[in-house]
Design a protein around this motif. Structure first.
Motif, PDB file in Angstrom:
ATOM      1  N   PHE A 241      -2.977 -14.478  -3.334  1.00 28.35           N
ATOM      2  CA  PHE A 241      -2.586 -13.227  -4.028  1.00 28.35           C
ATOM      3  C   PHE A 241      -1.419 -12.807  -4.122  1.00 28.35           C
ATOM      4  CE2 PHE A 241      -7.037 -13.661  -4.194  1.00 28.35           C
ATOM      5  CZ  PHE A 241      -7.398 -13.550  -5.825  1.00 28.35           C
ATOM      6  N   VAL A 242      -0.146 -12.713  -4.506  1.00 30.34           N
ATOM      7  CA  VAL A 242       0.865 -12.040  -3.364  1.00 30.34           C
ATOM      8  C   VAL A 242       0.025 -10.585  -2.249  1.00 30.34           C
ATOM      9  CG1 VAL A 242       2.364 -12.663  -5.623  1.00 30.34           C
ATOM     10  CG2 VAL A 242       1.576 -10.261  -5.415  1.00 30.34           C
ATOM     11  N   PHE A 243      -0.542 -10.241  -3.082  1.00 32.38           N
ATOM     12  CA  PHE A 243      -0.807  -9.498  -1.645  1.00 32.38           C
ATOM     13  C   PHE A 243      -1.326  -9.842  -0.374  1.00 32.38           C
ATOM     14  CE2 PHE A 243      -3.888  -7.596  -5.100  1.00 32.38           C
ATOM     15  CZ  PHE A 243      -3.005  -7.153  -5.530  1.00 32.38           C
ATOM     16  N   SER A 244      -1.027 -11.421   0.238  1.00 28.98           N
ATOM     17  CA  SER A 244      -1.215 -11.965   1.178  1.00 28.98           C
ATOM     18  C   SER A 244      -0.101 -11.486   1.504  1.00 28.98           C
ATOM     19  CB  SER A 244      -1.563 -13.569   0.583  1.00 28.98           C
ATOM     20  OG  SER A 244      -2.703 -13.680   0.736  1.00 28.98           O
ATOM     21  N   ASP A 245       0.988 -12.030   1.486  1.00 28.42           N
ATOM     22  CA  ASP A 245       1.926 -12.142   1.630  1.00 28.42           C
ATOM     23  C   ASP A 245       2.991 -10.769   1.899  1.00 28.42           C
ATOM     24  OD1 ASP A 245       2.192 -15.096   1.633  1.00 28.42           O
ATOM     25  OD2 ASP A 245       3.518 -15.019   0.908  1.00 28.42           O
ATOM     26  N   TYR A 246       2.458  -9.589   1.253  1.00 25.62           N
ATOM     27  CA  TYR A 246       3.053  -8.456   1.401  1.00 25.62           C
ATOM     28  C   TYR A 246       2.416  -7.791   2.235  1.00 25.62           C
ATOM     29  CZ  TYR A 246       4.357  -3.919  -0.116  1.00 25.62           C
ATOM     30  OH  TYR A 246       5.083  -2.757   0.351  1.00 25.62           O
ATOM     31  N   GLY A 247       0.887  -8.304   2.710  1.00 23.21           N
ATOM     32  CA  GLY A 247       0.218  -6.884   2.961  1.00 23.21           C
ATOM     33  C   GLY A 247       0.286  -7.524   4.796  1.00 23.21           C
ATOM     34  N   ASP A 248       0.349  -8.905   5.043  1.00 23.16           N
ATOM     35  CA  ASP A 248       0.349  -9.407   6.342  1.00 23.16           C
ATOM     36  C   ASP A 248       1.192  -9.283   7.450  1.00 23.16           C
ATOM     37  OD1 ASP A 248      -1.870 -10.136   8.144  1.00 23.16           O
ATOM     38  OD2 ASP A 248      -0.638 -12.488   8.006  1.00 23.16           O
ATOM     39  N   GLU A 295       1.626  -2.690  -8.495  1.00 19.97           N
ATOM     40  CA  GLU A 295       0.156  -1.055  -8.622  1.00 19.97           C
ATOM     41  C   GLU A 295      -0.347  -1.454  -7.720  1.00 19.97           C
ATOM     42  OE1 GLU A 295      -2.067  -1.621 -12.287  1.00 19.97           O
ATOM     43  OE2 GLU A 295       0.279  -1.289 -13.258  1.00 19.97           O
ATOM     44  N   ASN A 296      -0.671  -2.705  -7.359  1.00 23.27           N
ATOM     45  CA  ASN A 296      -1.799  -2.827  -5.724  1.00 23.27           C
ATOM     46  C   ASN A 296      -1.342  -3.415  -4.598  1.00 23.27           C
ATOM     47  OD1 ASN A 296      -4.493  -2.045  -7.407  1.00 23.27           O
ATOM     48  ND2 ASN A 296      -4.209  -4.067  -8.675  1.00 23.27           N
ATOM     49  N   LEU A 297      -0.243  -3.246  -4.565  1.00 24.11           N
ATOM     50  CA  LEU A 297       0.950  -3.382  -3.200  1.00 24.11           C
ATOM     51  C   LEU A 297       0.144  -2.265  -2.398  1.00 24.11           C
ATOM     52  CD1 LEU A 297       4.201  -4.867  -4.280  1.00 24.11           C
ATOM     53  CD2 LEU A 297       2.627  -5.845  -3.397  1.00 24.11           C
ATOM     54  N   ALA A 302      -3.585  -1.737   2.920  1.00 23.28           N
ATOM     55  CA  ALA A 302      -4.626  -1.862   3.498  1.00 23.28           C
ATOM     56  C   ALA A 302      -5.669  -2.965   3.622  1.00 23.28           C
ATOM     57  CB  ALA A 302      -5.877  -0.833   2.717  1.00 23.28           C
ATOM     58  N   LEU A 303      -5.408  -4.413   2.216  1.00 25.84           N
ATOM     59  CA  LEU A 303      -6.801  -4.899   2.933  1.00 25.84           C
ATOM     60  C   LEU A 303      -6.582  -6.083   4.012  1.00 25.84           C
ATOM     61  CD1 LEU A 303      -8.103  -7.111   0.870  1.00 25.84           C
ATOM     62  CD2 LEU A 303      -6.705  -8.005  -0.246  1.00 25.84           C
ATOM     63  N   PHE A 304      -4.985  -6.131   4.250  1.00 26.97           N
ATOM     64  CA  PHE A 304      -5.181  -7.176   5.311  1.00 26.97           C
ATOM     65  C   PHE A 304      -5.721  -7.398   7.007  1.00 26.97           C
ATOM     66  CE2 PHE A 304      -3.901  -9.452   2.265  1.00 26.97           C
ATOM     67  CZ  PHE A 304      -3.859 -10.693   2.715  1.00 26.97           C
ATOM     68  N   PRO A 305      -5.214  -5.051   7.350  1.00 24.24           N
ATOM     69  CA  PRO A 305      -5.845  -5.249   8.771  1.00 24.24           C
ATOM     70  C   PRO A 305      -7.069  -4.976   8.308  1.00 24.24           C
ATOM     71  CG  PRO A 305      -4.349  -3.665   7.778  1.00 24.24           C
ATOM     72  CD  PRO A 305      -4.599  -4.140   6.519  1.00 24.24           C
ATOM     73  N   TYR A 306      -8.396  -4.728   7.826  1.00 17.88           N
ATOM     74  CA  TYR A 306      -8.983  -4.396   7.524  1.00 17.88           C
ATOM     75  C   TYR A 306      -9.862  -6.112   6.986  1.00 17.88           C
ATOM     76  CZ  TYR A 306     -14.084  -4.317   4.459  1.00 17.88           C
ATOM     77  OH  TYR A 306     -15.569  -4.651   3.951  1.00 17.88           O
ATOM     78  N   MET A 307      -8.708  -6.849   6.717  1.00 17.55           N
ATOM     79  CA  MET A 307      -9.710  -8.179   6.432  1.00 17.55           C
ATOM     80  C   MET A 307      -9.756  -9.761   7.840  1.00 17.55           C
ATOM     81  SD  MET A 307      -8.013 -11.823   4.551  1.00 17.55           S
ATOM     82  CE  MET A 307      -8.048 -11.259   3.260  1.00 17.55           C
ATOM     83  N   ARG A 348      -2.544   6.850   4.072  1.00 12.94           N
ATOM     84  CA  ARG A 348      -1.207   6.654   4.017  1.00 12.94           C
ATOM     85  C   ARG A 348      -1.252   6.599   1.885  1.00 12.94           C
ATOM     86  NH1 ARG A 348      -0.479   7.602   8.664  1.00 12.94           N
ATOM     87  NH2 ARG A 348       0.945   7.926   9.742  1.00 12.94           N
ATOM     88  N   GLN A 349      -2.338   5.949   1.470  1.00 17.13           N
ATOM     89  CA  GLN A 349      -2.112   5.172   0.588  1.00 17.13           C
ATOM     90  C   GLN A 349      -1.755   5.925  -1.089  1.00 17.13           C
ATOM     91  OE1 GLN A 349      -3.892   1.909  -1.185  1.00 17.13           O
ATOM     92  NE2 GLN A 349      -3.006   2.179   1.611  1.00 17.13           N
ATOM     93  N   GLU A 350      -1.519   7.268  -1.314  1.00 13.88           N
ATOM     94  CA  GLU A 350      -0.404   7.887  -2.065  1.00 13.88           C
ATOM     95  C   GLU A 350       0.806   8.159  -1.775  1.00 13.88           C
ATOM     96  OE1 GLU A 350      -1.304   8.594  -5.295  1.00 13.88           O
ATOM     97  OE2 GLU A 350      -3.841   7.834  -4.480  1.00 13.88           O
ATOM     98  N   LYS A 351       1.021   7.919  -0.697  1.00  8.36           N
ATOM     99  CA  LYS A 351       2.958   8.657  -0.673  1.00  8.36           C
ATOM    100  C   LYS A 351       3.037   6.125  -0.554  1.00  8.36           C
ATOM    101  CE  LYS A 351       4.901   9.712   3.918  1.00  8.36           C
ATOM    102  NZ  LYS A 351       4.889   9.774   4.791  1.00  8.36           N
ATOM    103  N   MET A 352       2.354   5.653  -0.848  1.00  7.54           N
ATOM    104  CA  MET A 352       2.885   4.828  -0.861  1.00  7.54           C
ATOM    105  C   MET A 352       2.866   4.057  -1.895  1.00  7.54           C
ATOM    106  SD  MET A 352       0.891   1.702   1.662  1.00  7.54           S
ATOM    107  CE  MET A 352       0.690   2.297   3.326  1.00  7.54           C
TER     108      MET A 352
END
Ligand code: GN1
Ligand code: MG
Length: 360
Positions: A241-248, A295-297, A302-307, A348-352
């Motif tokens: 998922f693109v979340f990988s690159d953006y989040g890490d 929408e899920n960026l 959060a996902l990557f520090p969690y993972m 910071r989720q809402e602000k993001m």
């Protein structure tokens, strides 16, 4: 060391090799810089591929060849200059593959990109450029023909990472479960929410794309002016998922401390780095991203520090068998640091969300 000189010769480098010494701080492979004597001959990067972690070295190198050749052709078609500084070039070894097996270890050799720098933390200006570079990397690969191997099956599959943690708890190989109850509770409380990507994928609403999957800030080469030159460390390029690159990237670049900082008070989330990276990423990726990805960026941040918290803790419970560690308890320190970062991201989720909607 003599052994390394012999290995390099299987790749027939230009020039006379005069020096081979360790390079970088990767947690998985062993990396060396190979220096040659002649001013006209390039230097090289020699790597021992960790084949305990990357079991299918042949598939891995085929992925890397497919990706680097595809990017190279696009750069050529676009009339880019200095292409060997913008995409990695691996040398064929005796036998024609881009790796050499010496009977025990697997090795590869690539051109060293000179006058380039890496960082463990970056200013916003660099972050904008890195965001653009990763967005461009993904966008150049959207039309990659054929499919790539998952070099580590389920690498960023949060459900799998949680199963591995629960298995480590059950086995308690190092007798450490008793020390980590607090982290286990915090992790379990969030487990459902963090597996959102896998659920969306199963429903058919979230695609997998070719992603880099290890966009730590130190995997980007910058030129002297702070422009992002080239993305390195391609072992984990695979469908994700693109979340990988953006989040890490944000996990490492927006953290004001190291990923293994012991003093939790020094860990902060750099908002300006977040904004700049997000703008850079969206500028080169918005043309192909779907609304569900955009929408899920914030979830991805959060996902990557969690993972990573889950992965470091799993390794701690297993007795430190995966990541290189520098001292006893290192993986627990890493777990604590990633958990602290996660809390800052959650606040910071809402602000993001607001920043991203204003910038798409
Ligand atoms: C590893 O190889 P390196 O150090 O860039 C790991 C990443 C983790 C990272 C944590 C194959 O990356 O997934 O995010 O450590 N790579 C692999 O620092 O597990
Ligand atoms: Mg690396």
């Amino acid at each position: 060391m003599n052994e390394l000189f012999t290995i390099v010769q299987h790749f027939h480098p230009q020039g006379t090799v005069t020096d081979i010494r360790p390079l970088g701080t990767g947690l998985i492979n062993d990396t060396f810089r190979v220096t040659t004597a002649e001013p006209g001959a390039p230097d090289y990067v020699l790597q021992r591929i960790n084949h305990h972690i990357f079991c299918d070295v042949d598939g891995l190198q085929r992925n890397i060849e497919a990706v680097t050749n595809h990017i190279r052709r696009k750069l050529e078609a676009g009339g880019a200059e200095d292409i060997d500084r913008k995409v990695l070039r691996f040398l064929p070894a005796d036998g024609g593959k881009t790796y050499w097996h010496d009977g025990e270890s697997y090795w590869r050799l690539s051109l060293f990109i000179s006058r380039a720098q890496t960082f463990d933390s970056v200013a916003p200006y660099y972050s904008y450029n890195a965001g653009q570079a990763f967005g461009r990397f993904e966008s150049m690969l959207v039309d990659l023909p054929g499919s790539l191997t998952e070099t580590i099956p389920g690498f960023h599959d949060m459900e799998l990472r949680l199963r591995q943690l629960r298995e480590a708890v059950r086995t308690d190989a190092a007798g450490r479960v008793k020390e980590v109850g607090r982290y286990l509770d915090e992790i379990e409380q969030r487990a459902d929410g963090m597996c959102l990507a896998e659920r969306l994928y199963r429903e058919g609403s979230l695609p997998k794309r070719i992603c880099h999957c290890d966009t730590k800030v130190n995997n980007v080469l910058f030129d002297e002016e702070g422009g992002a030159l080239c993305v390195i460390d391609l072992d984990t390029v695979m469908p994700s998922f693109v979340f990988s690159d953006y989040g890490d990237f944000l996990r490492t670049a927006a953290n004001t401390a190291a990923e293994d900082e012991q003093d939790l008070g020094r860990i902060g989330f750099d908002w300006d780095v977040f904004c700049a990276f997000t703008q850079g990423y969206l500028d080169s990726a918005r043309a192909f991203l779907l609304p569900v990805e955009i929408e899920n960026l914030p979830y991805a941040v959060a996902l990557f520090p969690y993972m990573q918290c889950v992965r470091f803790l799993t390794d701690y419970l297993n007795g430190d068998t995966y990541y290189k560690t520098a001292y006893p308890g290192h993986n627990l320190v890493r777990t604590a640091a990633q958990f602290r970062l996660l809390q800052l991201v959650e606040e910071r989720q809402e602000k993001m969300r607001a920043f991203i909607s204003a910038n798409v």
